[in-house]
Design a protein around this motif. Structure first.
Motif, PDB file in Angstrom:
ATOM      1  N   THR A 301     -36.175  57.555 107.071  1.00  0.00           N
ATOM      2  CA  THR A 301     -35.187  58.543 106.609  1.00  0.00           C
ATOM      3  C   THR A 301     -34.095  57.864 105.801  1.00  0.00           C
ATOM      4  O   THR A 301     -33.698  58.356 104.746  1.00  0.00           O
ATOM      5  N   MET A 302     -33.623  56.719 106.311  1.00  0.00           N
ATOM      6  CA  MET A 302     -32.559  56.023 105.584  1.00  0.00           C
ATOM      7  C   MET A 302     -33.029  55.642 104.187  1.00  0.00           C
ATOM      8  O   MET A 302     -32.331  55.861 103.185  1.00  0.00           O
ATOM      9  N   LEU A 303     -34.217  55.061 104.133  1.00  0.00           N
ATOM     10  CA  LEU A 303     -34.723  54.620 102.837  1.00  0.00           C
ATOM     11  C   LEU A 303     -34.850  55.798 101.876  1.00  0.00           C
ATOM     12  O   LEU A 303     -34.449  55.733 100.709  1.00  0.00           O
ATOM     13  N   ASN A 304     -35.408  56.904 102.420  1.00  0.00           N
ATOM     14  CA  ASN A 304     -35.592  58.056 101.540  1.00  0.00           C
ATOM     15  C   ASN A 304     -34.279  58.617 101.043  1.00  0.00           C
ATOM     16  O   ASN A 304     -34.162  58.975  99.863  1.00  0.00           O
ATOM     17  N   SER A 305     -33.285  58.677 101.931  1.00  0.00           N
ATOM     18  CA  SER A 305     -32.017  59.246 101.462  1.00  0.00           C
ATOM     19  C   SER A 305     -31.400  58.334 100.412  1.00  0.00           C
ATOM     20  O   SER A 305     -30.824  58.798  99.429  1.00  0.00           O
ATOM     21  N   ASN A 306     -31.562  57.037 100.600  1.00  0.00           N
ATOM     22  CA  ASN A 306     -31.074  56.099  99.591  1.00  0.00           C
ATOM     23  C   ASN A 306     -31.736  56.351  98.243  1.00  0.00           C
ATOM     24  O   ASN A 306     -31.085  56.436  97.211  1.00  0.00           O
ATOM     25  N   ILE A 307     -33.056  56.486  98.318  1.00  0.00           N
ATOM     26  CA  ILE A 307     -33.788  56.719  97.066  1.00  0.00           C
ATOM     27  C   ILE A 307     -33.357  58.034  96.437  1.00  0.00           C
ATOM     28  O   ILE A 307     -33.215  58.139  95.212  1.00  0.00           O
ATOM     29  N   ASN A 308     -33.118  59.029  97.282  1.00  0.00           N
ATOM     30  CA  ASN A 308     -32.680  60.311  96.723  1.00  0.00           C
ATOM     31  C   ASN A 308     -31.363  60.182  95.995  1.00  0.00           C
ATOM     32  O   ASN A 308     -31.165  60.750  94.918  1.00  0.00           O
TER      33      ASN A 308
ATOM     34  N   SER B 228     -32.477  43.021  97.859  1.00  0.00           N
ATOM     35  CA  SER B 228     -31.612  43.638  98.844  1.00  0.00           C
ATOM     36  C   SER B 228     -31.529  45.125  98.616  1.00  0.00           C
ATOM     37  O   SER B 228     -31.409  45.602  97.485  1.00  0.00           O
ATOM     38  N   LEU B 229     -31.570  45.890  99.703  1.00  0.00           N
ATOM     39  CA  LEU B 229     -31.513  47.341  99.562  1.00  0.00           C
ATOM     40  C   LEU B 229     -30.094  47.855  99.589  1.00  0.00           C
ATOM     41  O   LEU B 229     -29.846  49.029  99.405  1.00  0.00           O
ATOM     42  N   ALA B 230     -29.136  46.967  99.845  1.00  0.00           N
ATOM     43  CA  ALA B 230     -27.769  47.446 100.048  1.00  0.00           C
ATOM     44  C   ALA B 230     -27.028  47.514  98.733  1.00  0.00           C
ATOM     45  O   ALA B 230     -26.087  46.791  98.496  1.00  0.00           O
ATOM     46  N   SER B 231     -27.457  48.374  97.864  1.00  0.00           N
ATOM     47  CA  SER B 231     -26.838  48.415  96.542  1.00  0.00           C
ATOM     48  C   SER B 231     -25.853  49.540  96.396  1.00  0.00           C
ATOM     49  O   SER B 231     -25.385  49.811  95.306  1.00  0.00           O
ATOM     50  N   SER B 232     -25.512  50.208  97.491  1.00  0.00           N
ATOM     51  CA  SER B 232     -24.699  51.426  97.344  1.00  0.00           C
ATOM     52  C   SER B 232     -23.316  51.114  96.823  1.00  0.00           C
ATOM     53  O   SER B 232     -22.722  51.896  96.099  1.00  0.00           O
TER      54      SER B 232
END
Lengths: 333, 332
Positions: A301-308, B228-232
């Motif tokens: 869910t986290m990954l998907n919301s990030n991608i969204n 890294s996935l933390a790009s927000s």
């Protein structure tokens, strides 16, 4: 004595970030035995065997520290100025700039100085050196003259003279040699500091004692060096800047390789092929513990919301782009 | 051996592709189709930003090198001190002259071929940049401006781009006429403002040896920020910048619209005035008096100033280069 600060192990944290969790527990042990030089961190730089007599030898009034931290840009500059030397010059010299820390000296910049060297005399353009230093100071006011460098793999008598010139500029200057003649098919990089020796009152001389050289990088420098290193593999020493997707691909491939190596090692140990090593085991424990414990659905869910989020932003950006294009078209009507 | 061939093949195809891209990007007969940079220059630029450029300030410097056929080779560079508040009489020209003279003594190429600048989150198209690049390109045909993005580099991929002004834009800048009519005539859209020149990095053999030494000696672990996935954080900041730019752009558009409205209103007023004059003149004629002198209507109605359109173009270009470079990396 109090001047010999405890183990130089704190020096490498910049050079070996991944190994810092284990270096930290090692230092308290080393504190008690200052002469037994730091348990060399796994990424062992420069000469570990000579580290023991080194720390003993350098105890004493040497505030500049026993470690010289070198940035790659300095080496690149030195090699470049060597390639551009005048006809007939066997070596080039120049000034090293940087900052002094409590235990170490960090060399961040350098510039070459024209000089003439013949059999019996040496002439260094100190005026030039002073001018250049002033100019450099305007850009980076925090850098001071730390010493000088020379290419070539030996220290000659002329070096002593030049070193004396530089003693007037900097307190206890450092001398760096970069062996561009590639003796022993290696480009050895060594740093020295001078110490007086001899019989007081009669023949006095200067001895150059070696220092440890460590290479430090800023993060961005690390990435830059990685990229530049790729020219080593290309036939005409040329590389283009790869696109983002390629880089992500290669980074993922690298991680995959390292993971498979680790897995292979674990299998070997389990099947008894390789003797288990406790330190490696501890590393592996740390690795496993670093992965956060999230149930897979939450992670998804986290990954998907990030991608969204990203998709929405991209959509908005594209919208803006088409709006601007429309605008331009309308204006030009 | 296989991997070596592969990488050389990839490098070869990358080289070929970049050359092809160079041809496609060049509008007309641009003087420079490829920029070749020494590894040393890359390191120096990185170091300069790292030490002196924290925060929103841009760091700038001068590129030195030479031109070979249609390739621009950049072999060295030196940084420029930042504009400090205290010494306003700091003579930049003198600093530059001194530096170049000194570098000539040590056989470093002292030919000016361009300049570099760091950018904040990808937005760099400003009036100042345009002016500087124009003066450079006017003086030296083949000069480029290298834009270095430190934040993107810290995220894992070296971001260095070389730009030149298109010949069309050079023409417009020469005239110094930024009114809407002139721009319409030249048919400049934001895509035609800058052209990107492909970059390759080249090292000499000795530098390669040195790099191998470094690799052996330092053996720093791989950095994996790229994955890294933390790009927000970065995403947020980029979005903020984008919104600011769009705000500016909308303000500019509003200004332009008001100008257009003023012009049309004025036309109407002129028309009315003319009509009234004619009527009066007819009346006077019928009464036998001399007609009123024809006044110069233009003096009565001064046309409003058209706002310079260059700024809106710049902002548009800025917006688009900013997000096109920034957002792609997040799409993974």
């Amino acid at each position: 004595m109090a001047a010999t600060a405890p183990a130089p192990a704190p020096a490498p944290p910049a050079a070996a970030p991944a190994q810092s969790p284990t270096a930290a527990p090692a230092t308290p042990a080393a504190n008690s035995t200052p002469t037994a030089a730091a348990p060399p961190p796994p990424a062992a730089p420069a000469p570990p065997p000579t580290a023991t007599p080194l720390s003993a030898a350098l105890s004493g009034p040497f505030p500049g520290g026993r470690v010289v931290r070198l940035h790659p840009v300095v080496l690149a500059s030195i090699v470049d100025s060597f390639e551009r030397r005048n006809e007939g010059a066997a070596r080039v010299i120049g000034t090293l700039l940087g900052t002094v820390d409590k235990h170490s000296v960090e060399v961040t910049n350098c510039f070459s100085v024209p000089h003439n060297e013949s059999e019996d005399e040496v002439a260094v353009d100190m005026e030039f050196a002073k001018n250049m230093y002033e100019l450099h100071k305007k850009v980076s006011p925090s850098e001071i003259i730390l010493g000088w460098y020379a290419t070539g793999h030996d220290i000659t008598e002329h070096s002593v003279l030049i070193h004396e010139y530089y003693s007037r500029e900097a307190h206890n200057p450092i001398h760096l040699t970069v062996d561009t003649s590639l003796q022993n098919s290696r480009m050895s990089i060594k740093a020295y500091v001078s110490a007086p020796m001899g019989v007081p009152g009669k023949t006095m001389g200067v001895m150059f004692t070696p220092l440890t050289v460590k290479y430090v990088y800023y993060d961005t420098e690390r990435i830059g060096v990685d990229l530049i290193m790729k020219t080593c593999f290309s036939p005409n020493r040329v590389i283009g800047l790869s696109s983002d997707l390629q880089q992500v691909g290669s980074a993922s491939a690298r991680i995959q390789d390292t993971l498979s190596m680790v897995l292979q090692y674990a299998e070997d140990v389990l099947s008894g092929k390789v003797a288990a090593d406790n330190t490696v085991g501890r590393f592996l424990m740390d690795l496993i513990n670093q992965v956060p414990k999230i149930p897979p659905e939450d992670f998804e869910t986290m990954l998907n919301s990030n991608i969204n989020d990203l998709l929405m932003v991209t959509y908005l950006a594209n919208l803006t782009q088409s709006q601007i294009a429309l605008n331009e078209k309308l204006l030009s009507l | 051996m296989a991997s070596r061939k592969e990488s050389s093949g990839a490098a070869g195809s990358g080289f070929g592709a970049s050359k092809g891209k160079g041809k496609a990007a060049a509008t007309g007969d641009s003087a420079v189709k490829q920029v070749q940079i020494d590894g040393l220059v890359v390191l120096k630029i990185i170091k300069h930003y790292q030490e002196e450029g924290q925060g929103n300030e841009v760091v700038q410097g001068v590129l030195l090198g030479l031109v070979v056929d249609d390739r621009l080779e950049i072999t060295n560079c030196f940084p420029f001190p930042q504009h400090t508040e205290d010494d306003a009489d700091f003579d930049e020209v003198q600093y530059q002259m001194e530096m170049m003279r000194s570098l000539r003594h040590v056989n470093i190429d002292h030919l000016h071929v361009g300049w570099y600048q760091s950018t904040y989150y990808g937005s760099f198209v400003t009036r100042a940049l345009l002016d500087s690049q124009f003066s450079y390109q006017h003086a030296i045909e083949e000069s480029v401006v290298l834009i270095y993005d430190p934040i993107k580099t810290a995220q894992g991929s070296l971001s260095l781009k070389a730009y030149r002004l298109t010949p069309k834009l050079m023409e417009v800048c020469k005239e110094k006429d930024f009114s809407p009519e002139a721009l319409k005539k030249a048919n400049i859209a934001y895509e035609n403002m800058f052209e990107e020149v492909p970059i390759v990095i080249k090292n000499s053999y000795l530098i390669n040896v040195m790099l191998w030494e470094l690799e052996k000696k330092s053996g720093v672990a791989d950095r994996h920020e790229l994955l890294s996935l933390a790009s927000s954080n970065h995403l947020g900041k980029s979005l903020q910048l984008l919104m600011d730019r769009v705000d500016e752009m909308s303000q500019d558009i509003v200004k332009y619209n008001t100008y257009l409205r003023n012009v049309s209103k004025q036309q109407q007023q002129k028309h009315q005035y003319q009509q009234r004059r004619q009527q009066e003149n007819m009346q006077r004629q019928s009464r036998g008096e001399a007609p009123l002198p024809e006044e110069d209507i233009n003096k009565l109605f001064k046309p409003p100033q058209p706002p310079p359109r260059m700024d809106s173009l710049l902002i548009a270009g800025d917006v688009l280069t900013a997000f096109s470079t920034q957002f792609f990396i997040y799409k993974c």
